[in-house]
Write an enzyme that holds these catalytic residues in place. Structure first.
Site, PDB file in Angstrom:
ATOM      1  N   LYS A 140      25.967  33.729  22.538  1.00 17.73           N
ATOM      2  CA  LYS A 140      26.209  34.773  21.539  1.00 17.73           C
ATOM      3  C   LYS A 140      25.059  35.768  21.507  1.00 17.73           C
ATOM      4  CE  LYS A 140      29.388  32.420  18.421  1.00 17.73           C
ATOM      5  NZ  LYS A 140      29.651  31.898  17.090  1.00 17.73           N
ATOM      6  N   LYS A 223      36.848  31.058  27.802  1.00 16.69           N
ATOM      7  CA  LYS A 223      37.740  30.602  26.729  1.00 16.69           C
ATOM      8  C   LYS A 223      38.285  31.802  25.955  1.00 16.69           C
ATOM      9  CE  LYS A 223      34.536  30.168  22.927  1.00 16.69           C
ATOM     10  NZ  LYS A 223      34.063  29.568  21.737  1.00 16.69           N
ATOM     11  N   LYS A 226      37.507  35.305  19.937  1.00 11.26           N
ATOM     12  CA  LYS A 226      37.564  36.507  19.099  1.00 11.26           C
ATOM     13  C   LYS A 226      36.562  37.560  19.575  1.00 11.26           C
ATOM     14  CE  LYS A 226      38.436  33.598  15.071  1.00 11.26           C
ATOM     15  NZ  LYS A 226      37.782  32.885  13.974  1.00 11.26           N
TER      16      LYS A 226
HETATM   17  P1  TYM Z   1      35.617  29.024  15.142  1.00 12.94           P
HETATM   18  O1  TYM Z   1      35.873  29.737  13.869  1.00 12.94           O
HETATM   19  O2  TYM Z   1      35.082  29.801  16.301  1.00 12.94           O
HETATM   20  O3  TYM Z   1      36.934  28.312  15.665  1.00 12.94           O
HETATM   21  C1  TYM Z   1      37.741  27.488  14.835  1.00 12.94           C
HETATM   22  C2  TYM Z   1      38.302  26.349  15.661  1.00 12.94           C
HETATM   23  O4  TYM Z   1      39.041  26.845  16.771  1.00 12.94           O
HETATM   24  C3  TYM Z   1      38.601  26.188  17.968  1.00 12.94           C
HETATM   25  N1  TYM Z   1      38.715  27.119  19.097  1.00 12.94           N
HETATM   26  C4  TYM Z   1      39.338  26.840  20.249  1.00 12.94           C
HETATM   27  N2  TYM Z   1      40.000  25.744  20.664  1.00 12.94           N
HETATM   28  C5  TYM Z   1      40.569  25.791  21.897  1.00 12.94           C
HETATM   29  N3  TYM Z   1      40.489  26.873  22.721  1.00 12.94           N
HETATM   30  C6  TYM Z   1      39.839  27.987  22.342  1.00 12.94           C
HETATM   31  N4  TYM Z   1      39.798  29.036  23.143  1.00 12.94           N
HETATM   32  C7  TYM Z   1      39.229  28.009  21.040  1.00 12.94           C
HETATM   33  N5  TYM Z   1      38.519  28.946  20.359  1.00 12.94           N
HETATM   34  C8  TYM Z   1      38.206  28.382  19.166  1.00 12.94           C
HETATM   35  C9  TYM Z   1      37.146  25.833  17.694  1.00 12.94           C
HETATM   36  O5  TYM Z   1      36.714  24.790  18.534  1.00 12.94           O
HETATM   37  C10 TYM Z   1      37.200  25.436  16.232  1.00 12.94           C
HETATM   38  O6  TYM Z   1      37.581  24.084  16.111  1.00 12.94           O
HETATM   39  N6  TYM Z   1      31.284  26.662  14.416  1.00 12.94           N
HETATM   40  C11 TYM Z   1      32.704  26.641  14.111  1.00 12.94           C
HETATM   41  C12 TYM Z   1      33.043  26.686  12.634  1.00 12.94           C
HETATM   42  C13 TYM Z   1      32.430  25.587  11.797  1.00 12.94           C
HETATM   43  C14 TYM Z   1      32.806  24.220  11.822  1.00 12.94           C
HETATM   44  C15 TYM Z   1      32.004  23.614  10.784  1.00 12.94           C
HETATM   45  C16 TYM Z   1      33.715  23.478  12.571  1.00 12.94           C
HETATM   46  C17 TYM Z   1      31.478  25.753  10.853  1.00 12.94           C
HETATM   47  N7  TYM Z   1      31.216  24.567  10.233  1.00 12.94           N
HETATM   48  C18 TYM Z   1      32.124  22.253  10.539  1.00 12.94           C
HETATM   49  C19 TYM Z   1      33.828  22.119  12.309  1.00 12.94           C
HETATM   50  C20 TYM Z   1      33.026  21.510  11.296  1.00 12.94           C
HETATM   51  C21 TYM Z   1      33.333  27.866  14.737  1.00 12.94           C
HETATM   52  O7  TYM Z   1      32.714  28.860  14.959  1.00 12.94           O
HETATM   53  O8  TYM Z   1      34.694  27.772  14.870  1.00 12.94           O
END
Ligand code: TYM
Length: 358
Positions: A140, A223, A226
């Site tokens: 990032k 992947k 966003k």
């Molecule tokens: P975030 O908001 O980027 O994504 C939310 C969830 O979507 C999954 N994901 C994917 N899975 C498969 N293929 C993809 N291309 C893909 N893009 C996103 C992510 O793995 C996630 O499960 N750091 C985390 C948010 C967070 C979190 C937490 C998650 C903050 N605190 C505590 C679990 C527990 C994040 O940025 O997810």
């Protein structure tokens, strides 16, 4: 309140690692699950297949908590008056995909101040070196190039550890990209428990069999994300049917016209097979014999995703047309989340031995 158990914090192990019951949190009898999503940009098929599908099925089997993590989004957001709107839109999407606020505790991270407070304790329990090794931070920060790189982007995993540990979560259903974040959470919890006595449950990541890493349709070696430079390879949950089909038909593949599942040499085809498999709950092996050409595979993957997303889009629009009801639904989980988070924070402060307020 579930009964107090003097067992190890690691729910995957049966041997107790402590004899001091008084400092141990109660391990819920039903599996406790937590996962969160950031309100940055529109939700896409990767979020849905990698995480949200598991969240929805999990609410019928486990005690589940799901957070809209607006404070995490602050690490990359600097526009005023945007996050609140995006939080409400994301709440509508979570309800539209099928989360029931009476079964799943849905909360907004900034509404539960314990997240920020425990995050500081986590920052003091993780090392600079450990945070420096996080690949998401490196990626990032590199993508932001000349942009502002906040210190919050660096300490992000400490806040994520707080999110998870506050709820004594045993399982964290996430996509593959979150593996390292769950590992560091376990390391932080282990270190804290070692320093101050058994306080936190060690969580484990849970990934779907298919869809744990949905790739960009235009660049199947990256992947779906966003933060991609172009929208052409991203299927958004709110894309209309025509747009979805167009994106699938233009998906980048390869030139040998041979249908095999091989993510290393044929990433475009492997991605289409995985998406079709996840969307139709059909094993990839059964799909392989059904296709000889790329065109029909692309069209069927597009159709399957359209069938999946169309009803969600309709429910989302209905929910968004009544913001007062949406706000009411979102408020249902708040006090339950707060009660659990407050108890865990108090337990952590007490384990450290901070002077209690007179
Ligand atoms: P975030 O908001 O980027 O994504 C939310 C969830 O979507 C999954 N994901 C994917 N899975 C498969 N293929 C993809 N291309 C893909 N893009 C996103 C992510 O793995 C996630 O499960 N750091 C985390 C948010 C967070 C979190 C937490 C998650 C903050 N605190 C505590 C679990 C527990 C994040 O940025 O997810």
């Amino acid at each position: 309140m579930p009964p107090l158990k003097c067992s190890a914090r690691d729910p995957t192990k049966s041997e107790s690692t402590t004899s001091d019951c008084a400092t141990v949190a109660s391990v819920p009898e039903v599996t406790r699950v937590l996962s969160c999503i950031q309100p940055t940009g529109s939700v896409h098929l990767g979020n849905y297949l990698g995480a949200l599908v598991n969240w929805v099925s999990g609410q019928h089997e486990s005690e589940v908590f799901h957070g809209i993590v607006d404070l995490h989004a602050l690490t990359v957001t600097d526009q005023p008056k945007v996050l609140g709107v995006q939080t409400l839109e994301l709440a509508a999407m979570l309800f539209a995909v099928g989360l029931d606020p009476l079964r799943a505790t849905i909360f907004v991270q900034s509404h539960i101040h314990e997240h920020s407070e425990l995050a500081w304790v986590m920052e003091c329990t993780v090392s600079f070196g450990e945070l420096s090794r996080m690949t998401q931070f490196k990626d990032k920060a590199a993508k932001r190039e000349a942009d502002f790189v906040s210190a919050g982007l660096f300490t992000y995993p400490a806040l994520q550890a707080a999110d998870i540990l506050l709820y004594d979560a045993q399982e964290v259903p996430v996509g593959d990209d979150q593996r390292q974040h769950i590992e560091i959470t376990r390391d932080i919890a282990t270190r804290f428990n070692h320093r101050f006595g058994d306080t936190f449950v060690l969580p484990r990541a849970v990934h779907p069999k298919m869809g744990a890493r949905v790739m960009d349709l235009q660049d199947p070696t990256s992947k779906m994300s966003k933060s991609a430079h172009s929208d052409a390879g991203i299927i958004y949950m709110l894309d209309d049917n025509e747009t979805i089909m167009r994106k699938f038909k233009r998906a980048v593949t390869d030139s040998d016209n041979d249908i095999r599942y091989d993510a290393a040499t044929k990433p475009g085809i492997a991605n289409l097979l995985e998406i079709l498999s996840a969307a139709t709950a059909t094993p990839v092996e059964s799909l392989l014999s059904q296709y000889q050409q790329y065109g029909p595979l692309k069209a069927d993957a597009g159709d399957a995703v359209i069938s999946l997303l169309e009803p969600i889009r309709l429910r989302y629009k209905a929910l968004m047309s009544d913001p007062a009801e949406l706000t009411r639904l979102l408020a249902i989980g708040d006090s339950r989340a707060r009660t659990i988070a407050a108890a865990t924070l108090a337990r952590a402060h007490s384990a450290i031995g901070l002077l209690p307020k007179a």
